[in-house]
Design an enzyme around this catalytic site. Structure first.
Site, PDB file in Angstrom:
ATOM      1  N   THR A 136       0.884  -1.295   0.064  1.00  7.27           N
ATOM      2  CA  THR A 136      -0.093   0.018   0.044  1.00  7.27           C
ATOM      3  C   THR A 136       0.823   1.332   0.075  1.00  7.27           C
ATOM      4  O   THR A 136       2.087   1.278   0.155  1.00  7.27           O
ATOM      5  CB  THR A 136      -0.751   0.156   1.317  1.00  7.27           C
TER       6      THR A 136
ATOM      7  N   VAL B  80      14.438  -0.792  -0.137  1.00  3.86           N
ATOM      8  CA  VAL B  80      15.799  -0.002  -0.411  1.00  3.86           C
ATOM      9  C   VAL B  80      15.988  -0.296  -1.867  1.00  3.86           C
ATOM     10  O   VAL B  80      16.179  -1.751  -2.029  1.00  3.86           O
ATOM     11  CB  VAL B  80      16.553  -0.099   0.675  1.00  3.86           C
TER      12      VAL B  80
ATOM     13  N   GLY C 133      14.552  -0.450  -4.859  1.00  7.96           N
ATOM     14  CA  GLY C 133      13.553  -0.898  -5.543  1.00  7.96           C
ATOM     15  C   GLY C 133      14.012  -2.382  -5.746  1.00  7.96           C
ATOM     16  O   GLY C 133      13.876  -3.128  -5.287  1.00  7.96           O
TER      17      GLY C 133
ATOM     18  N   GLY D 281       6.780  12.746 -14.002  1.00  8.67           N
ATOM     19  CA  GLY D 281       6.416  11.903 -13.274  1.00  8.67           C
ATOM     20  C   GLY D 281       7.186  11.307 -12.157  1.00  8.67           C
ATOM     21  O   GLY D 281       7.120  10.208 -11.543  1.00  8.67           O
TER      22      GLY D 281
ATOM     23  N   GLU E 221       6.219  13.822  -7.045  1.00  8.40           N
ATOM     24  CA  GLU E 221       4.827  13.843  -6.614  1.00  8.40           C
ATOM     25  C   GLU E 221       4.422  15.374  -6.580  1.00  8.40           C
ATOM     26  O   GLU E 221       5.392  16.320  -6.675  1.00  8.40           O
ATOM     27  CB  GLU E 221       4.687  13.401  -5.185  1.00  8.40           C
TER      28      GLU E 221
ATOM     29  N   ASP F 109      12.476  10.291   2.464  1.00  2.25           N
ATOM     30  CA  ASP F 109      12.309   8.949   1.702  1.00  2.25           C
ATOM     31  C   ASP F 109      13.718   8.423   1.967  1.00  2.25           C
ATOM     32  O   ASP F 109      13.929   7.126   2.438  1.00  2.25           O
ATOM     33  CB  ASP F 109      11.980   8.864   0.101  1.00  2.25           C
TER      34      ASP F 109
ATOM     35  N   LYS G 291      14.974   4.874   4.190  1.00  2.00           N
ATOM     36  CA  LYS G 291      15.903   3.668   3.797  1.00  2.00           C
ATOM     37  C   LYS G 291      17.057   3.652   4.718  1.00  2.00           C
ATOM     38  O   LYS G 291      17.621   2.432   4.825  1.00  2.00           O
ATOM     39  CB  LYS G 291      16.110   4.084   2.305  1.00  2.00           C
TER      40      LYS G 291
ATOM     41  N   GLY H 106      10.251   1.630  -9.799  1.00  2.00           N
ATOM     42  CA  GLY H 106       9.575   0.859 -10.925  1.00  2.00           C
ATOM     43  C   GLY H 106       8.649   0.014 -10.388  1.00  2.00           C
ATOM     44  O   GLY H 106       9.133  -0.956  -9.488  1.00  2.00           O
TER      45      GLY H 106
END
Lengths: 349, 349
Positions: free
Chosen positions: A103, A159, A161, A214, A217, A228, A232, A324
């Site tokens: 989520t 962390v 991706g 994109g 945000e 962010d 991590k 991604g």
């Protein structure tokens, strides 16, 4: 270590870009051929903010594909839909081995992910999550709670991706000692700083650009104010360096005050400025740092990078895409396979 | 998985810079504290070209340090020395679990390492080696022979020095598929090409420089003609891509014909030229390739780098020092711990 094929029933909680990536990867049939440890994943439920779909037999690849193609909430499905059934109800009532929690991130309250995860633990279900919120706010408590309930909590996708930064440190540097880690862990800020430096752009223009592309945000504070990256850093600190900290222990400065002039000035020293998260023996921090172009950590655009300074093997740098849907979903797959492997070992012992 | 402390008796064959690094690391006492799997390594013999030292009880840290400090061959040691005893005799007659083979590389005959390794297998001993020769010439046969004798063959230090390139691909990309790998795997040629490009130097001058710095051998063909990189490509191809090839299957071009003009020309395209080894579905090759500065693979000086292109997680690049005694010895330690872990799993099953 082979102990026969075991079903792994999965409840997917969250159905955004990562959730959809997870269904794509799991629907793909090549897994059996590609791994030594047999693994038969079945998605038995998908819970989103609007409700859920449930099928105790597991959804077919075709059905998973159909959910993705349709524009409306999964719960609208005529056959399997349960409108207004909450994720918590699904986690509690549907039989499954693992919850995949993907989520949206909330670093103020960590909700709804935190409730989903604790509910899963209490129902004896393992958890794989890509959600940094609960870990940033309560990682020491959550890992203890998982142990207490004798279940696994895995979070590779939080962390890097799809870039296996956590696994690399845990599995590939065995016997060595990590003295320090430094990372460029947020693609948005890295894109903005790269644009400013390479295209002579102000912070505000670069941010607007990133929003158009994109990469940022509309409400960009999570990225550009360093939160962010700090999340991590908390995860790396706990999991890799064994330092039980939470978000409030990280010294955080974002990139709002990095000016074009500062970037231009750094060029004179064959350097640039990056938002770098650091954990060493004494502290955890996130701040803009001048870094040489020749440093392997110095990556551009939306790439992420991390350097582990080790006692014997010197500096080890790992670089890859930090975000991604499919990339991050590949981290979920690795975590599922790790849990599968751990369960197989347990059966043996 | 803990099954109690087990001694691991080690015969060290080869006592150059890597061999000495291995004794330094093993003499270090922090291992027990740093790893979950208990591990009690004992060096019971060191064999070099001049003879051997043997102590079935295992040499103390102090004794290992003393061997290193003394200028003469280890076999000259009054208490434990066996002058003119061959490595093969030591491997056959001394009781041990593992042979660590770190003699100089020979890619024509792979000797003496090849005989050491096969002798070890036949005596039921596991092998950890950093020697590319036997693997480049006979990797498919050697891995079969190890299996046949029910022993492990590990060789992390053959690729990337202390940088865990082989482990990364095996352990951190589980569930994903590696479509292609590309690497800068030889520090000497990378140093020469970096010097040429950055300091406007001819190939010959840069080579002479590298020889002065100790980065290139007096007989530099192994490096500059691409054979060292090709050996590593063979190992990666067999171990990571599952393609059973040997050195003769690699298409090899070295860097002798890279001119200053070619490098200058590439700069116009924000690129440079690197010696790159590649394995994909169809071929294995080593050749000078133009590469963009912004490519994470594009590292300078004596650094090594490898990029794995994966199906889901996109490109993953790992960068580190590709040589060095202690660095490469850290790869030996990782291999020993891996064997220790595998043996513990076996006991459990």
């Amino acid at each position: 270590m082979y102990v026969g094929e075991v079903d792994m029933r999965i409840i997917l909680v969250g159905y955004g870009i990562v959730g959809k990536g997870v269904t794509t990867i799991l629907a793909n049939k090549y897994l059996e051929k590609n791994t030594n440890c047999r693994f038969n994943p079945k998605i038995v439920a998908i819970a989103d903010i609007d409700g859920a779909v449930i099928n105790s037999q597991g959804f077919s690849s075709e059905k998973l594909e159909a959910f993705k193609q349709k524009g409306y909430p999964v719960s609208a499905d005529a056959e399997f839909g349960h409108k207004s059934m909450s994720a918590l109800e699904v986690i509690e009532s549907v039989e499954a081995e693992v919850i995949v929690e993907v989520t949206p991130v909330n670093i103020k309250t960590a909700e709804p992910a935190l409730s989903h995860i604790t509910k899963a633990f209490k129902s004896g279900k393992h958890v794989v999550t890509t959600n940094k919120g609960p870990l940033a706010l309560a990682m020491p408590a959550l890992t203890e709670l998982a142990e207490h309930n004798n279940v696994f909590l895995r979070f590779s996708g939080t962390v890097g991706g799809g870039t296996p930064m956590l696994e690399f440190a845990k599995r590939c540097l065995v016997g060595d000692k990590i003295l320090r880690l430094q990372g460029i862990l947020n693609g948005t800020t890295n894109y903005i700083l790269s644009e400013m430096g390479q295209n002579n752009m102000s912070f505000q223009d670069a941010l607007t650009n990133a929003q158009k592309m994109g990469y940022a945000e509309r409400e960009p504070t999570m990225d550009i104010d360093g939160f962010d990256t700090a999340c991590k850093i908390v995860i790396l600190s706990n999991w890799i360096m064994g330092k039980k900290i939470t978000l409030r222990d990280v010294d955080i400065t974002g990139i709002r005050d990095v000016t074009l002039e500062m970037l231009k000035d750094s060029v004179k020293r064959n350097s640039t400025i990056k938002l770098i998260g650091t954990v060493d023996n004494n502290k955890a921090s996130v701040k803009p740092v001048e870094i040489s172009w020749s440093d392997p950590l110095c990556v551009s655009g939306v790439l992420n990078a991390i350097t582990f300074r080790t006692e014997y093997a010197a500096d080890q740098t790992l670089i890859g895409r930090g975000a991604g849907g499919i990339e991050t979903a590949s981290a979920v797959l690795r975590d599922l396979l790790d849990i599968r492997h751990k369960l197989a070992s347990k059966l043996l012992s």
